[in-house]
Scaffold this motif. Structure first.
Motif, PDB file in Angstrom:
ATOM      1  N   ASN A 521       0.828  -1.208   0.000  1.00  0.00           N
ATOM      2  CA  ASN A 521       0.000   0.000   0.000  1.00  0.00           C
ATOM      3  C   ASN A 521       0.864   1.260   0.000  1.00  0.00           C
ATOM      4  OD1 ASN A 521      -2.803  -1.235   0.418  1.00  0.00           O
ATOM      5  ND2 ASN A 521      -1.674  -2.080   2.167  1.00  0.00           N
ATOM      6  N   MET A 522       2.027   1.178  -0.626  1.00  0.00           N
ATOM      7  CA  MET A 522       2.990   2.258  -0.548  1.00  0.00           C
ATOM      8  C   MET A 522       2.469   3.543  -1.202  1.00  0.00           C
ATOM      9  SD  MET A 522       7.047   2.143  -1.493  1.00  0.00           S
ATOM     10  CE  MET A 522       6.773   1.470  -3.124  1.00  0.00           C
ATOM     11  N   PHE A 523       1.698   3.421  -2.291  1.00  0.00           N
ATOM     12  CA  PHE A 523       1.235   4.610  -3.011  1.00  0.00           C
ATOM     13  C   PHE A 523      -0.230   4.935  -2.740  1.00  0.00           C
ATOM     14  CE2 PHE A 523       4.347   2.348  -5.741  1.00  0.00           C
ATOM     15  CZ  PHE A 523       5.389   3.250  -5.627  1.00  0.00           C
ATOM     16  N   ALA A 524      -0.902   4.154  -1.922  1.00  0.00           N
ATOM     17  CA  ALA A 524      -2.349   4.308  -1.761  1.00  0.00           C
ATOM     18  C   ALA A 524      -2.714   5.668  -1.178  1.00  0.00           C
ATOM     19  CB  ALA A 524      -2.892   3.182  -0.883  1.00  0.00           C
ATOM     20  N   ALA A 525      -2.039   6.069  -0.110  1.00  0.00           N
ATOM     21  CA  ALA A 525      -2.405   7.324   0.564  1.00  0.00           C
ATOM     22  C   ALA A 525      -2.239   8.514  -0.372  1.00  0.00           C
ATOM     23  CB  ALA A 525      -1.553   7.501   1.821  1.00  0.00           C
ATOM     24  N   GLU A 526      -1.108   8.589  -1.070  1.00  0.00           N
ATOM     25  CA  GLU A 526      -0.870   9.716  -1.967  1.00  0.00           C
ATOM     26  C   GLU A 526      -1.869   9.739  -3.113  1.00  0.00           C
ATOM     27  OE1 GLU A 526       2.760  11.645  -4.656  1.00  0.00           O
ATOM     28  OE2 GLU A 526       2.964   9.645  -3.774  1.00  0.00           O
ATOM     29  N   CYS A 527      -2.203   8.575  -3.633  1.00  0.00           N
ATOM     30  CA  CYS A 527      -3.147   8.499  -4.750  1.00  0.00           C
ATOM     31  C   CYS A 527      -4.540   8.936  -4.320  1.00  0.00           C
ATOM     32  CB  CYS A 527      -3.172   7.076  -5.298  1.00  0.00           C
ATOM     33  SG  CYS A 527      -4.314   6.827  -6.681  1.00  0.00           S
ATOM     34  N   ILE A 528      -5.031   8.403  -3.212  1.00  0.00           N
ATOM     35  CA  ILE A 528      -6.388   8.707  -2.756  1.00  0.00           C
ATOM     36  C   ILE A 528      -6.518  10.185  -2.393  1.00  0.00           C
ATOM     37  CG2 ILE A 528      -8.079   8.238  -0.948  1.00  0.00           C
ATOM     38  CD1 ILE A 528      -6.991   5.342  -0.902  1.00  0.00           C
ATOM     39  N   ILE A 529      -5.561  10.701  -1.645  1.00  0.00           N
ATOM     40  CA  ILE A 529      -5.605  12.111  -1.255  1.00  0.00           C
ATOM     41  C   ILE A 529      -5.458  13.010  -2.481  1.00  0.00           C
ATOM     42  CG2 ILE A 529      -4.379  13.907   0.021  1.00  0.00           C
ATOM     43  CD1 ILE A 529      -3.767  11.855   2.165  1.00  0.00           C
ATOM     44  N   GLY A 530      -4.644  12.586  -3.438  1.00  0.00           N
ATOM     45  CA  GLY A 530      -4.476  13.367  -4.666  1.00  0.00           C
ATOM     46  C   GLY A 530      -5.785  13.525  -5.426  1.00  0.00           C
ATOM     47  N   TYR A 531      -6.566  12.443  -5.542  1.00  0.00           N
ATOM     48  CA  TYR A 531      -7.851  12.535  -6.231  1.00  0.00           C
ATOM     49  C   TYR A 531      -8.851  13.364  -5.429  1.00  0.00           C
ATOM     50  CZ  TYR A 531      -6.786   9.322 -10.037  1.00  0.00           C
ATOM     51  OH  TYR A 531      -6.265   8.759 -11.168  1.00  0.00           O
ATOM     52  N   ALA A 532      -8.827  13.240  -4.118  1.00  0.00           N
ATOM     53  CA  ALA A 532      -9.739  14.038  -3.292  1.00  0.00           C
ATOM     54  C   ALA A 532      -9.464  15.524  -3.465  1.00  0.00           C
ATOM     55  CB  ALA A 532      -9.604  13.624  -1.825  1.00  0.00           C
ATOM     56  N   LYS A 533      -8.201  15.912  -3.494  1.00  0.00           N
ATOM     57  CA  LYS A 533      -7.853  17.316  -3.692  1.00  0.00           C
ATOM     58  C   LYS A 533      -8.180  17.771  -5.116  1.00  0.00           C
ATOM     59  CE  LYS A 533      -4.186  17.691  -0.216  1.00  0.00           C
ATOM     60  NZ  LYS A 533      -2.759  18.023   0.014  1.00  0.00           N
ATOM     61  N   LEU A 534      -7.999  16.883  -6.072  1.00  0.00           N
ATOM     62  CA  LEU A 534      -8.297  17.244  -7.457  1.00  0.00           C
ATOM     63  C   LEU A 534      -9.781  17.549  -7.629  1.00  0.00           C
ATOM     64  CD1 LEU A 534      -7.209  17.501 -10.374  1.00  0.00           C
ATOM     65  CD2 LEU A 534      -7.786  15.093 -10.688  1.00  0.00           C
ATOM     66  N   LEU A 535     -10.644  16.751  -7.008  1.00  0.00           N
ATOM     67  CA  LEU A 535     -12.078  16.993  -7.100  1.00  0.00           C
ATOM     68  C   LEU A 535     -12.450  18.328  -6.457  1.00  0.00           C
ATOM     69  CD1 LEU A 535     -12.224  14.071  -8.083  1.00  0.00           C
ATOM     70  CD2 LEU A 535     -14.189  13.747  -6.587  1.00  0.00           C
ATOM     71  N   GLU A 536     -11.800  18.677  -5.374  1.00  0.00           N
ATOM     72  CA  GLU A 536     -12.073  19.972  -4.738  1.00  0.00           C
ATOM     73  C   GLU A 536     -11.762  21.123  -5.684  1.00  0.00           C
ATOM     74  OE1 GLU A 536      -9.877  20.249  -1.165  1.00  0.00           O
ATOM     75  OE2 GLU A 536     -10.993  18.693  -0.104  1.00  0.00           O
ATOM     76  N   TYR A 537     -10.757  20.957  -6.512  1.00  0.00           N
ATOM     77  CA  TYR A 537     -10.337  22.036  -7.411  1.00  0.00           C
ATOM     78  C   TYR A 537     -11.173  22.076  -8.682  1.00  0.00           C
ATOM     79  CZ  TYR A 537      -7.288  25.180  -9.986  1.00  0.00           C
ATOM     80  OH  TYR A 537      -6.803  26.236 -10.694  1.00  0.00           O
ATOM     81  N   VAL A 538     -11.519  20.917  -9.231  1.00  0.00           N
ATOM     82  CA  VAL A 538     -12.150  20.858 -10.545  1.00  0.00           C
ATOM     83  C   VAL A 538     -13.671  20.944 -10.456  1.00  0.00           C
ATOM     84  CG1 VAL A 538     -12.453  19.453 -12.621  1.00  0.00           C
ATOM     85  CG2 VAL A 538     -10.236  19.548 -11.492  1.00  0.00           C
ATOM     86  N   PHE A 539     -14.268  20.260  -9.488  1.00  0.00           N
ATOM     87  CA  PHE A 539     -15.722  20.181  -9.440  1.00  0.00           C
ATOM     88  C   PHE A 539     -16.327  21.489  -8.926  1.00  0.00           C
ATOM     89  CE2 PHE A 539     -16.473  15.321  -9.174  1.00  0.00           C
ATOM     90  CZ  PHE A 539     -15.824  15.184 -10.382  1.00  0.00           C
ATOM     91  N   ASP A 540     -17.561  21.728  -9.350  1.00  0.00           N
ATOM     92  CA  ASP A 540     -18.327  22.873  -8.855  1.00  0.00           C
ATOM     93  C   ASP A 540     -19.220  22.404  -7.711  1.00  0.00           C
ATOM     94  OD1 ASP A 540     -17.584  25.100 -10.572  1.00  0.00           O
ATOM     95  OD2 ASP A 540     -18.483  23.931 -12.190  1.00  0.00           O
ATOM     96  N   PHE A 541     -19.359  23.243  -6.708  1.00  0.00           N
ATOM     97  CA  PHE A 541     -20.189  22.932  -5.554  1.00  0.00           C
ATOM     98  C   PHE A 541     -21.248  24.024  -5.433  1.00  0.00           C
ATOM     99  CE2 PHE A 541     -16.021  21.081  -4.737  1.00  0.00           C
ATOM    100  CZ  PHE A 541     -16.355  19.771  -4.418  1.00  0.00           C
ATOM    101  N   PRO A 542     -22.441  23.805  -6.043  1.00  0.00           N
ATOM    102  CA  PRO A 542     -23.502  24.811  -5.964  1.00  0.00           C
ATOM    103  C   PRO A 542     -23.919  25.083  -4.521  1.00  0.00           C
ATOM    104  CG  PRO A 542     -23.978  23.155  -7.648  1.00  0.00           C
ATOM    105  CD  PRO A 542     -22.811  22.651  -6.870  1.00  0.00           C
ATOM    106  N   SER A 543     -24.731  26.112  -4.357  1.00  0.00           N
ATOM    107  CA  SER A 543     -25.091  26.548  -3.008  1.00  0.00           C
ATOM    108  C   SER A 543     -25.952  25.541  -2.266  1.00  0.00           C
ATOM    109  CB  SER A 543     -25.827  27.887  -3.091  1.00  0.00           C
ATOM    110  OG  SER A 543     -26.968  27.783  -3.930  1.00  0.00           O
ATOM    111  N   ASP A 544     -26.623  24.628  -2.961  1.00  0.00           N
ATOM    112  CA  ASP A 544     -27.466  23.645  -2.278  1.00  0.00           C
ATOM    113  C   ASP A 544     -26.732  22.350  -1.968  1.00  0.00           C
ATOM    114  OD1 ASP A 544     -27.247  23.028  -4.969  1.00  0.00           O
ATOM    115  OD2 ASP A 544     -29.160  21.979  -5.035  1.00  0.00           O
ATOM    116  N   VAL A 545     -25.415  22.315  -2.192  1.00  0.00           N
ATOM    117  CA  VAL A 545     -24.631  21.093  -2.011  1.00  0.00           C
ATOM    118  C   VAL A 545     -23.909  21.130  -0.667  1.00  0.00           C
ATOM    119  CG1 VAL A 545     -22.604  19.839  -2.850  1.00  0.00           C
ATOM    120  CG2 VAL A 545     -24.336  20.612  -4.454  1.00  0.00           C
ATOM    121  N   LEU A 546     -23.948  20.010   0.026  1.00  0.00           N
ATOM    122  CA  LEU A 546     -23.152  19.861   1.244  1.00  0.00           C
ATOM    123  C   LEU A 546     -21.688  19.710   0.860  1.00  0.00           C
ATOM    124  CD1 LEU A 546     -25.467  17.309   3.073  1.00  0.00           C
ATOM    125  CD2 LEU A 546     -25.039  19.651   3.825  1.00  0.00           C
TER     126      LEU A 546
END
Length: 1040
Positions: A521-546
């Motif tokens: 599991n050497m790369f698992a943490a970096e990969c998972i956190i990398g995708y989580a941060k990428l979604l925060e940057y790319v995706f839109d979060f409208p005002s009705d979204v948690l």
């Protein structure tokens, strides 16, 4: 100065032996700094001479230069220099020979791309991938959104499109990432293009998996998702529907794990298949981010780069491959097949992934560090055991073997102590039968070497230089041995820690065991956190979204091996089954190639035919003859028409007249043929206009006598229908800004503008294409119920609606019902009440001390949404009159605001783009409620009718004085008079641009204009009669 003064130091610096006499480190020509200059040699020689002077300070007397110093120790240094020079020369010859072999095509199809990458790469330099646009993942927009007031009621929705559902390493990686994203608060909806063994695995986190076929691509409303993720090249076909409006603005992340297409791109370019390259490039450009898992892939796909490439390292592929191989192969058997004994100490030397195909480039520098090690363990028989060093590079040709054996001979190593294996051999087998794996590259890479990962996964102790990427993953002395780069003594000491009496030491076994567990599991943490941060940057979060939780809150950052353990266990009984997992299925790539072959074949046929037609190109004389023929025909036609006008003609039967009229009407619409529904619409009491703003909405539109399309964009209008062109009827919609902020109500304004030209039915209705996409459009049964209700009560002032506002916040099972205004606040960043109140106050000119927010009931009941309703045409015109003034008031607040750059009714990109749309979507409810219209809900599936908010229950809470038709008409005329007098309250003033500008003064001016035209016509007729009485009537000659 020095031992003997030298009058002229320049010749000494030119002597090839000068530097070698003082510095043993300079014996190789392969330096990290390739710009080896004479000045540098002089400085090093001077420094060496200074140090020599200090050691022999008792020689102060002058004496002549002689050859005496070369006797004894100096002759020993000279011999060493000759050996080093010979070895360096051999290395250069070796490098040249290997390059020549490689240029001739040695190395396999996959390695050919690396030569173009390394054309300008100097020895000692390194390759680095830098994204075309930098993702600032450490400062995502989520930090700003958290600080803003918002009322989130639903989780962010992700659509995951799978190319297949096989159980393989790519599925393991993606499943682990998606499971953690679900833990952060994302809601998953999974689509798949192909079925497979992993279906049940995906159903655990995403529920029902919907199968996608080419026929279904256009029937999914992608706008309901906050982002879309594609997992492979196989999902490329689904991008076609995402490249059309209104879906082209939905955030898209494309994960590419295969190199099949990259290996084919050079062939496409060579064969001139620019059309196919452009096809893939357009698909890549649609993605907001194309994510790779290796830093070499962006260079592989550089031909398709549009500035959206990004790398998130980490994949269980190498661990999967190692475990699969170890289940089907034996270490002792592999050694026996390769001619090694079980007691032999095998050291496998691997290099950079960018130099797998070459020997001299990467290993020439490493030889300097390896020389003491080779001389100690492979150059003498005093160690008491047999050591063999295996070099993995290039291919299995004899040229590589001969070159390496030549090096062994010059270093006087034991026979067979150095052996070469090509990268096209059984790499996993070489790693498995090795005792130690040494990373001998001098290149500092961005990604962790994949062969080291496989070695650790197989339980082989590894030794590597202290590059940053190595230290990021490996703890020295725990998971492997790290030594300072370019330090031969440190490398020898590292080996001594792992070897004890010809075998691996207890410490080596401990390091190997720890490294094996760590590699899993050497790369698992970096990969998972990398995708989580990428979604925060790319995706839109409208005002009705948690908002999702932060990646730092994740706990289980490992690959989900437990769900794939059974798949690995099956490999033991079926060795061939394991090979399939290491190659991605990219049938889509070859399918497009076949289509391209057909395209090229058709293109060649067309070109052949065009060559045959070149002989029939008309000349200038042919054009002159054609012009004369056309002129003569035109003269004959004019004469024939004049003769026909002077002859008496029989009017004919009524049937013939009707038939000719219908024929002319048909020819009139030849360029825009009407469908059968338009012909059946004649005489119908109601027409529902379906509003759409792109080709992506076409599949959701209905056909028949009840519906008619209303296109908000001229370019997106359907060709084979009589859809209303909103832009042609209301020019303001040609401005993208106004079309985006008004949305569907802009189409309503266009229909209301001179409505008699297109709509003559007593009832009118509207429906957004999104109603069909969200399965809330009228069924056949509901349509029949609606038509029957209108026939029974044709003059009733009632509004029928069938798409409802989500009063539960869009969450199934939520028992907390929201009020009308709280729901509106959720949709508009918490500012709906404030914006509505300010716009209403400005519209009616109310003072600040008077309440300006119309009250709405807080109890149960349904409200209209998605502009899906039907009402009498006069009521519709009254609603449009109110809406135009309200929209103008709302727009003036936005224009006069100090913050005009963004939208005060939203946070995300789509909300800013469609600023007023969500508020205007519910405006019809406020107007209908306070103007005492009867509101009836039609169930879109069953057709059942139920009145909502009965009029008798509204007494005392309705603001009917503000919604009185007489008041609205007078306000409309006042605005029309101001517009007619060019008295604009602000510029550009929106109200005159949204419809007709009409008041009493306009009527009087038009009546006066008509009177002037009438009198002018009478004057001309009188003058004509007087002229005939004076001069008589003269008939024109034929042709004159």
């Amino acid at each position: 100065m020095g031992r003997t003064p030298v009058p002229n130091p320049e010749p000494a610096s030119d002597d090839p032996t000068a530097a070698a006499l003082y510095s043993i480190r300079d014996r190789f020509p392969f330096k990290r700094n390739n710009n080896y200059s004479t000045d540098a040699a002089v400085s090093r020689s001077s420094k060496a001479a200074s140090s020599h002077k200090t050691s022999r300070s008792h020689h102060h007397h002058r004496r002549k230069l002689s050859f005496a110093p070369f006797i004894g120790k100096s002759w020993f240094y000279l011999c060493i220099f000759m050996v080093i020079f010979t070895f360096a020369f051999a290395s250069m010859v070796l490098q040249s020979s290997i390059m020549s072999v490689f240029r001739q095509g040695v190395g396999g199809e996959r390695m050919r791309w690396r030569w173009s990458v390394k054309e300008g790469l100097e020895l000692g330099s390194s390759l680095e991938f830098v994204p075309g646009w930098r993702l600032q993942l450490n400062a995502s927009r989520l930090n700003w959104l958290i600080s803003q007031p918002r009322i989130g009621v639903r989780p962010p929705r992700i659509s995951l499109i799978l190319g297949n559902m096989k159980k393989d390493p790519s599925t393991l990686m993606l499943y682990s990432v998606m499971k953690n994203l679900k833990g952060l608060g994302y809601l998953l909806k999974i689509y798949a293009l192909g079925d497979g063994r992993a279906r049940t695995v995906w159903q655990e986190i995403g529920g029902h998996v919907s199968m996608l076929t080419p026929e279904r691509y256009g029937y999914i409303d992608w706008s309901i998702f906050d982002g879309i993720i594609l997992d492979s090249l196989e999902a490329k076909d689904a991008i076609s529907s995402l490249m059309q409006e209104p879906f082209c603005s939905v955030p898209l992340i494309w994960i590419v794990q295969e190199d099949t297409l990259a290996n084919r791109l050079p062939m496409y370019e060579k064969m001139g298949w620019d059309h196919l390259i452009s096809n893939w490039k357009n698909a890549f450009s649609r993605a907001d981010v194309v994510v790779f898992q290796e830093f070499s892939f962006p260079m592989l796909y550089s031909m398709l780069d549009t500035g959206n490439f990004f790398v998130i390292p980490g994949s269980p592929l190498d661990v999967w491959a190692a475990e699969s191989y170890s289940k089907t192969h034996s270490r002792s058997q592999l050694r026996k097949e390769n001619g090694f004994d079980d007691d032999d100490l095998l050291v496998l030397v691997v290099g950079s992934s960018f130099f797998y195909d070459e020997l001299a480039w990467d290993y020439a520098v490493a030889m300097r560090d390896l020389e003491p090690l080779l001389l100690k363990y492979a150059g003498s028989n005093d160690v008491g055991f047999t050591s063999k060093f295996l070099f993995l590079c290039g291919n299995s040709s004899k040229d590589y073997d001969d070159a390496l054996q030549d090096v062994a001979t010059r270093l006087r190593l034991n026979q067979g102590s150095l052996k070469h294996y090509g990268i096209n051999s059984d790499v996993n087998g070489l790693i498995l039968m090795a005792d130690i794996v040494l990373y001998g590259s001098s290149q500092d890479e961005q990604g962790f070497p994949p062969l080291l990962t496989r070695a650790m996964a197989l339980g082989i102790p590894v030794i590597a230089p202290d590059f940053p990427v190595i230290r990021n993953y490996v703890v020295d002395g725990v998971h492997g041995i790290i030594f300072p780069k370019n330090d031969a003594e440190a490398l020898t000491n590292a080996f001594s820690l792992l070897i004890s009496e010809g075998k691996l030491s207890r410490f080596a076994h401990s390091v190997a065991s720890s490294g094996r567990l760590h590699a899993k599991n050497m790369f698992a943490a970096e990969c998972i956190i990398g995708y989580a941060k990428l979604l925060e940057y790319v995706f839109d979060f409208p005002s009705d979204v948690l908002l999702p939780a932060r990646p730092s809150e994740l706990k289980n950052l490992t690959w989900e091996w437990r769900l794939f353990r059974s798949e690995l266990d099956q490999i033991y009984g079926n060795p061939e089954h394991s090979e399939g997992y290491l190659w991605m299925n990219s049938s889509n790539v070859y399918k497009l190639e076949e289509d391209m072959k057909d395209y090229v074949r058709l293109k060649n046929i067309t070109q052949d035919n065009s060559e045959d037609l070149e002989e029939d190109i008309p000349t200038l004389l042919d054009w002159d003859i054609l012009t004369e023929i056309e002129s003569s025909e035109e003269v004959e036609m004019l004469e024939r028409e004049e003769i026909d006008e002077r002859m008496e003609k029989d009017i004919g039967e009524w049937d013939d007249i009707y038939r000719n009229a219908r024929k002319s009407e048909k020819l009139r619409f030849e360029t825009n043929e009407r469908d059968e529904g338009e012909l059946e619409r004649t005489g119908q009491p109601v027409c529902i206009y379906e509003i759409y703003d792109g080709a992506g909405g076409w599949p959701f539109l209905h056909h028949g006598s009840l519906y008619r399309g209303l296109s908000l964009s001229t370019r997106a209008q359907r060709l084979s229908s009589d859809d209303v062109d909103a832009v042609g009827r209301l020019p303001i919609l040609n401005d993208t800004y106004y079309r985006d902020i008004l949305c569907e109500i802009g189409g309503m304004f266009s229909v209301a503008n001179k409505i008699d030209e297109i709509h003559k039915a007593p009832w009118i209705g509207f429906q957004s294409w999104r109603a069909s996409g969200r399965k809330v459009s009228l069924s056949k049964n509901a349509e029949e119920v609606l038509e029957k209700a209108i026939h029974e009560n044709p003059k009733g002032d009632v509004i029928y609606f069938w798409s409802c506002l989500d009063m539960d916040g869009g969450i199934v099972g939520n028992n907390v019902l929201l009020t009308f205004w709280s729901t509106c606040d959720i949709m508009n960043a918490g500012r709906c009440r404030t914006a509505f109140e300010d716009a209403f106050r400005r519209m009616y000119g109310l003072p600040p001390n008077i309440e300006a927010l119309p009250p709405m009931p807080e109890g149960g009941g349904r409200w209209s949404a998605l502009h899906s309703w039907v009402m009498p045409t006069p009521s519709f015109l009254e609603f449009i009159m109110f809406s135009r003034m309200f929209v103008d008031s709302l727009h003036s607040l936005h224009v006069n605001s100090s913050k005009t750059s963004g939208c005060f009714l939203g946070f995300s990109g789509p909300q800013n783009k469609h600023c007023y749309c969500r508020l205007l979507e519910v405006l019809v409810n406020v107007w209908a409620y306070h103007s005492a219209r009867k509101m009836v809900y039609i169930d879109p599936h069953t057709g059942s009718l139920k009145e909502q908010h009965p009029v008798e229950h509204r007494r005392g809470s309705m603001w009917s004085k503000y919604f009185n038709a007489t008041l609205l008409k007078s306000m409309d005329e006042d605005l029309a008079e101001a517009a007619d007098d060019d008295d604009h309250p602000y510029r550009p003033w929106l109200w005159p641009l949204t419809g007709e500008v009409y008041w009493q003064g306009v009527y009087e001016r038009e009546r006066e204009q008509r009177y002037r035209l009438k009198m002018d016509k009478k004057r001309k007729t009188k003058e004509k009669l007087l002229d005939r009485l004076k001069h008589g009537y003269r008939q024109k000659t034929l042709g004159g």
